[in-house]
Structure formats: structure tokens, C-alpha cells
Write a protein that holds these residues in place. Structure first.
Motif, PDB file in Angstrom:
ATOM      1  N   GLN A  62       0.856  -1.192   0.000  1.00  0.00           N
ATOM      2  CA  GLN A  62       0.000   0.000   0.000  1.00  0.00           C
ATOM      3  C   GLN A  62       0.883   1.229   0.000  1.00  0.00           C
ATOM      4  O   GLN A  62       1.816   1.336   0.810  1.00  0.00           O
ATOM      5  N   LEU A  63       0.571   2.146  -0.907  1.00  0.00           N
ATOM      6  CA  LEU A  63       1.289   3.405  -0.930  1.00  0.00           C
ATOM      7  C   LEU A  63       0.689   4.366   0.089  1.00  0.00           C
ATOM      8  O   LEU A  63      -0.457   4.227   0.498  1.00  0.00           O
ATOM      9  N   GLY A  64       1.444   5.336   0.486  1.00  0.00           N
ATOM     10  CA  GLY A  64       0.924   6.322   1.424  1.00  0.00           C
ATOM     11  C   GLY A  64      -0.078   7.262   0.786  1.00  0.00           C
ATOM     12  O   GLY A  64      -0.855   7.926   1.481  1.00  0.00           O
ATOM     13  N   GLU A  65      -0.079   7.316  -0.522  1.00  0.00           N
ATOM     14  CA  GLU A  65      -0.967   8.228  -1.243  1.00  0.00           C
ATOM     15  C   GLU A  65      -2.394   7.701  -1.251  1.00  0.00           C
ATOM     16  O   GLU A  65      -2.626   6.495  -1.365  1.00  0.00           O
ATOM     17  N   TYR A  83      -9.574   6.493  -0.744  1.00  0.00           N
ATOM     18  CA  TYR A  83      -9.146   5.102  -0.530  1.00  0.00           C
ATOM     19  C   TYR A  83      -7.628   5.015  -0.724  1.00  0.00           C
ATOM     20  O   TYR A  83      -7.043   5.768  -1.512  1.00  0.00           O
ATOM     21  N   PRO A  84      -6.962   4.112  -0.009  1.00  0.00           N
ATOM     22  CA  PRO A  84      -5.519   3.944  -0.180  1.00  0.00           C
ATOM     23  C   PRO A  84      -5.196   3.220  -1.478  1.00  0.00           C
ATOM     24  O   PRO A  84      -6.022   2.483  -2.019  1.00  0.00           O
ATOM     25  N   CYS A  85      -4.002   3.435  -1.953  1.00  0.00           N
ATOM     26  CA  CYS A  85      -3.576   2.858  -3.225  1.00  0.00           C
ATOM     27  C   CYS A  85      -2.867   1.525  -2.979  1.00  0.00           C
ATOM     28  O   CYS A  85      -1.854   1.458  -2.278  1.00  0.00           O
ATOM     29  N   LEU A  86      -3.421   0.461  -3.542  1.00  0.00           N
ATOM     30  CA  LEU A  86      -2.838  -0.873  -3.447  1.00  0.00           C
ATOM     31  C   LEU A  86      -2.131  -1.202  -4.753  1.00  0.00           C
ATOM     32  O   LEU A  86      -2.709  -1.058  -5.836  1.00  0.00           O
ATOM     33  N   GLN A  87      -0.901  -1.640  -4.654  1.00  0.00           N
ATOM     34  CA  GLN A  87      -0.141  -2.051  -5.820  1.00  0.00           C
ATOM     35  C   GLN A  87       0.231  -3.518  -5.712  1.00  0.00           C
ATOM     36  O   GLN A  87       0.749  -3.960  -4.669  1.00  0.00           O
ATOM     37  N   VAL A  88      -0.050  -4.268  -6.779  1.00  0.00           N
ATOM     38  CA  VAL A  88       0.332  -5.671  -6.869  1.00  0.00           C
ATOM     39  C   VAL A  88       1.311  -5.800  -8.026  1.00  0.00           C
ATOM     40  O   VAL A  88       0.935  -5.635  -9.196  1.00  0.00           O
ATOM     41  N   LEU A  89       2.564  -6.058  -7.693  1.00  0.00           N
ATOM     42  CA  LEU A  89       3.596  -6.212  -8.711  1.00  0.00           C
ATOM     43  C   LEU A  89       3.739  -7.688  -9.050  1.00  0.00           C
ATOM     44  O   LEU A  89       3.822  -8.541  -8.156  1.00  0.00           O
ATOM     45  N   VAL A  90       3.767  -7.990 -10.332  1.00  0.00           N
ATOM     46  CA  VAL A  90       3.830  -9.381 -10.782  1.00  0.00           C
ATOM     47  C   VAL A  90       4.946  -9.539 -11.802  1.00  0.00           C
ATOM     48  O   VAL A  90       5.449  -8.564 -12.376  1.00  0.00           O
ATOM     49  N   ARG A  91       5.301 -10.792 -12.022  1.00  0.00           N
ATOM     50  CA  ARG A  91       6.227 -11.146 -13.095  1.00  0.00           C
ATOM     51  C   ARG A  91       5.501 -12.104 -14.025  1.00  0.00           C
ATOM     52  O   ARG A  91       4.864 -13.059 -13.575  1.00  0.00           O
ATOM     53  N   THR A  92       5.579 -11.862 -15.324  1.00  0.00           N
ATOM     54  CA  THR A  92       4.894 -12.706 -16.295  1.00  0.00           C
ATOM     55  C   THR A  92       5.859 -13.773 -16.827  1.00  0.00           C
ATOM     56  O   THR A  92       7.083 -13.639 -16.724  1.00  0.00           O
ATOM     57  N   GLN A 107     -10.290  -0.193 -15.105  1.00  0.00           N
ATOM     58  CA  GLN A 107      -9.602   0.195 -13.881  1.00  0.00           C
ATOM     59  C   GLN A 107      -8.257   0.838 -14.187  1.00  0.00           C
ATOM     60  O   GLN A 107      -7.843   1.797 -13.527  1.00  0.00           O
ATOM     61  N   LEU A 108      -7.586   0.335 -15.215  1.00  0.00           N
ATOM     62  CA  LEU A 108      -6.309   0.918 -15.616  1.00  0.00           C
ATOM     63  C   LEU A 108      -6.485   2.357 -16.076  1.00  0.00           C
ATOM     64  O   LEU A 108      -5.696   3.231 -15.722  1.00  0.00           O
ATOM     65  N   ARG A 109      -7.546   2.615 -16.850  1.00  0.00           N
ATOM     66  CA  ARG A 109      -7.776   3.985 -17.313  1.00  0.00           C
ATOM     67  C   ARG A 109      -8.201   4.904 -16.177  1.00  0.00           C
ATOM     68  O   ARG A 109      -7.850   6.082 -16.154  1.00  0.00           O
ATOM     69  N   THR A 110      -8.982   4.363 -15.218  1.00  0.00           N
ATOM     70  CA  THR A 110      -9.457   5.197 -14.105  1.00  0.00           C
ATOM     71  C   THR A 110      -8.325   5.593 -13.182  1.00  0.00           C
ATOM     72  O   THR A 110      -8.215   6.753 -12.773  1.00  0.00           O
ATOM     73  N   ASN A 111      -7.490   4.639 -12.816  1.00  0.00           N
ATOM     74  CA  ASN A 111      -6.366   4.914 -11.928  1.00  0.00           C
ATOM     75  C   ASN A 111      -5.187   4.021 -12.307  1.00  0.00           C
ATOM     76  O   ASN A 111      -5.074   2.896 -11.832  1.00  0.00           O
ATOM     77  N   PRO A 112      -4.318   4.494 -13.190  1.00  0.00           N
ATOM     78  CA  PRO A 112      -3.208   3.661 -13.666  1.00  0.00           C
ATOM     79  C   PRO A 112      -2.122   3.401 -12.624  1.00  0.00           C
ATOM     80  O   PRO A 112      -1.253   2.559 -12.841  1.00  0.00           O
ATOM     81  N   LYS A 113      -2.197   4.112 -11.496  1.00  0.00           N
ATOM     82  CA  LYS A 113      -1.150   3.962 -10.491  1.00  0.00           C
ATOM     83  C   LYS A 113      -1.441   2.826  -9.510  1.00  0.00           C
ATOM     84  O   LYS A 113      -0.528   2.324  -8.843  1.00  0.00           O
ATOM     85  N   CYS A 114      -2.711   2.414  -9.404  1.00  0.00           N
ATOM     86  CA  CYS A 114      -3.108   1.411  -8.410  1.00  0.00           C
ATOM     87  C   CYS A 114      -3.601   0.140  -9.092  1.00  0.00           C
ATOM     88  O   CYS A 114      -3.986   0.148 -10.265  1.00  0.00           O
TER      89      CYS A 114
END
Length: 211
Positions: A62-65, A83-92, A107-114
Motif C-alpha cells: 500500500q502506498l501512502g498516497e 481510498y488507499p492505493c494498493l499495488q500488486v507487482l507481478v512477473r509474467t 480500472q487501468l484507465r481510471t487509476n493507472p497507479k493502483c
């Protein structure tokens, strides 16, 4: 005279049915063309340009933003919450570089950072709890298990989607409803022609009996 008027009125009703049928046929064809340009073409481009792969979670954080969302509290009542920003980093399986996971294209277009946007509630605490629940889900339930994801290496190499926006359901609706409208129009025209033919035959039989 009365009889000829009845026949005339019946013919007018037939003409209205025929016009309705042809109108539905035209509406079905134009809808098919319109939906094909607006929905079907982007869907095919997305399916053709995007690829599927196996994804593995690298990090969940979770980011502080915090970001704003809009909630509805009635017919003419709207408000904003955060709402807090949740980031899920993955490897393909197609690349060793980390990528940010998103629910879908919207969701990507609405908030590309989360990676996740919770259903917007009036209470910020409830939004935070929803995000925390999703964070636990990715950490504990998914963990290191591989799952299917979708990406476009040329357009967005740093983002992957959990599901496609334009799936088989959208493609089905692009064809189904215009086709139903077209078939209903054809059915009305065919039934009207059949009814008119039967009426003409019945009138001919009556004339023969009188003779």
C-alpha cells in the motif's frame, strides 16, 4: 360498402405491420454495423493485440498516497471519499521485468497507479478495510501461485490485466441483439404476408361458394 371499408382498414393494418417489420430489419442491420464499429472492432483489436501469460506475485504493498472516489447516497446525492492505493507487482512468464497488475482495462484507465479500486463508500475507513482485505487476498490466498493474466507488450509493457474488458460476452451481445431485432422484423413481414395470402384465399373461396 361496409364490407369494402373493413377490407380497406385491414389492408391499412397490414401496411403498418409491413412498415414495422422493415423498420426492425433496418434497425437490426444498422445496429449490427454500429456495434461492430464501436464495440466489436476494439474487442477484436484487444484480443488480437493482447496476449495471455502466467503471472506470479512479486510484491503487494500500500502506498501512502490516497485517491478520491465518488459515492452515491440517493437520487440527487453524491459525495467524495478517499481510498488507499494498493499495488500488486507481478512477473509474467513472457518477461522477467516486474509489471503492475490491474483488474481490467477500465480500472487501468481510471487509476493507472493502483491495482485495485474498491467500491466507493461514504466512510474512508470502510474503503481502507476493503483495500486491506484485497491486500491479504493477494498475499495469503494467491501468494506465489501462478494465475492467468493479459498484457500488451507493445502498448503497455509495464501493465498487465487480470481480465479482459472485451470478453466473449461483449462479442456475443454485439451479434445477439441486432440479430434478434432483425429476425423479429423478418418474422413480422413473413406473418403479415402469410395472413394476407390466407385472407385473399378465404375471400376467393367465399366468392366461389356464392357462385
Amino acid at each position: 360498402m361496409a364490407r369494402s371499408r373493413a377490407i380497406s382498414e385491414y389492408t391499412e393494418a397490414e401496411d403498418k405491420s409491413m412498415r414495422l417489420g422493415f423498420l426492425l430489419i433496418a434497425a437490426g442491420l444498422f445496429s449490427l454495423l454500429g456495434l461492430g464499429c464501436c464495440w466489436l472492432r476494439p474487442a477484436l483489436q484487444e484480443r488480437g493485440g493482447g496476449s495471455s501469460a502466467n503471472c506470479t506475485v512479486l510484491a503487494v504493498r500500500q502506498l501512502g498516497e490516497r485517491f478520491f472516489c465518488t459515492f452515491s447516497c440517493g437520487t440527487a446525492c453524491r459525495g467524495t471519499a478517499r481510498y488507499p492505493c494498493l499495488q500488486v507487482l507481478v512477473r509474467t512468464s513472457r518477461s522477467s521485468a516486474p509489471a503492475l497488475l490491474h483488474e481490467d482495462e477500465r480500472q487501468l484507465r481510471t487509476n493507472p497507479k493502483c491495482s485495485y479500486i474498491p467500491p466507493c463508500a461514504r466512510d474512508d475507513q470502510e474503503n481502507s478495510e476493503n483495500v486491506t482485505y484485497k491486500q491479504k487476498y493477494w498475499k495469503e490466498k494467491v501468494g506465489s501461485q501462478p494465475f492467468t493474466c493479459y498484457f500488451n507488450q507493445h502498448l503497455r509493457p509495464d501493465d498487465v490485466m487480470l481480465k479482459r474488458t472485451h470478453d466473449e460476452t461483449v462479442l456475443l451481445h454485439c451479434f445477439l441483439w441486432p440479430l434478434v431485432t432483425f429476425l423479429v422484423g423478418v418474422l413480422i413481414v413473413v406473418l403479415t404476408i402469410c395472413a394476407k395470402s390466407l385472407a385473399v384465399r378465404a375471400e376467393a373461396i367465399k366468392k366461389k361458394k356464392h357462385l
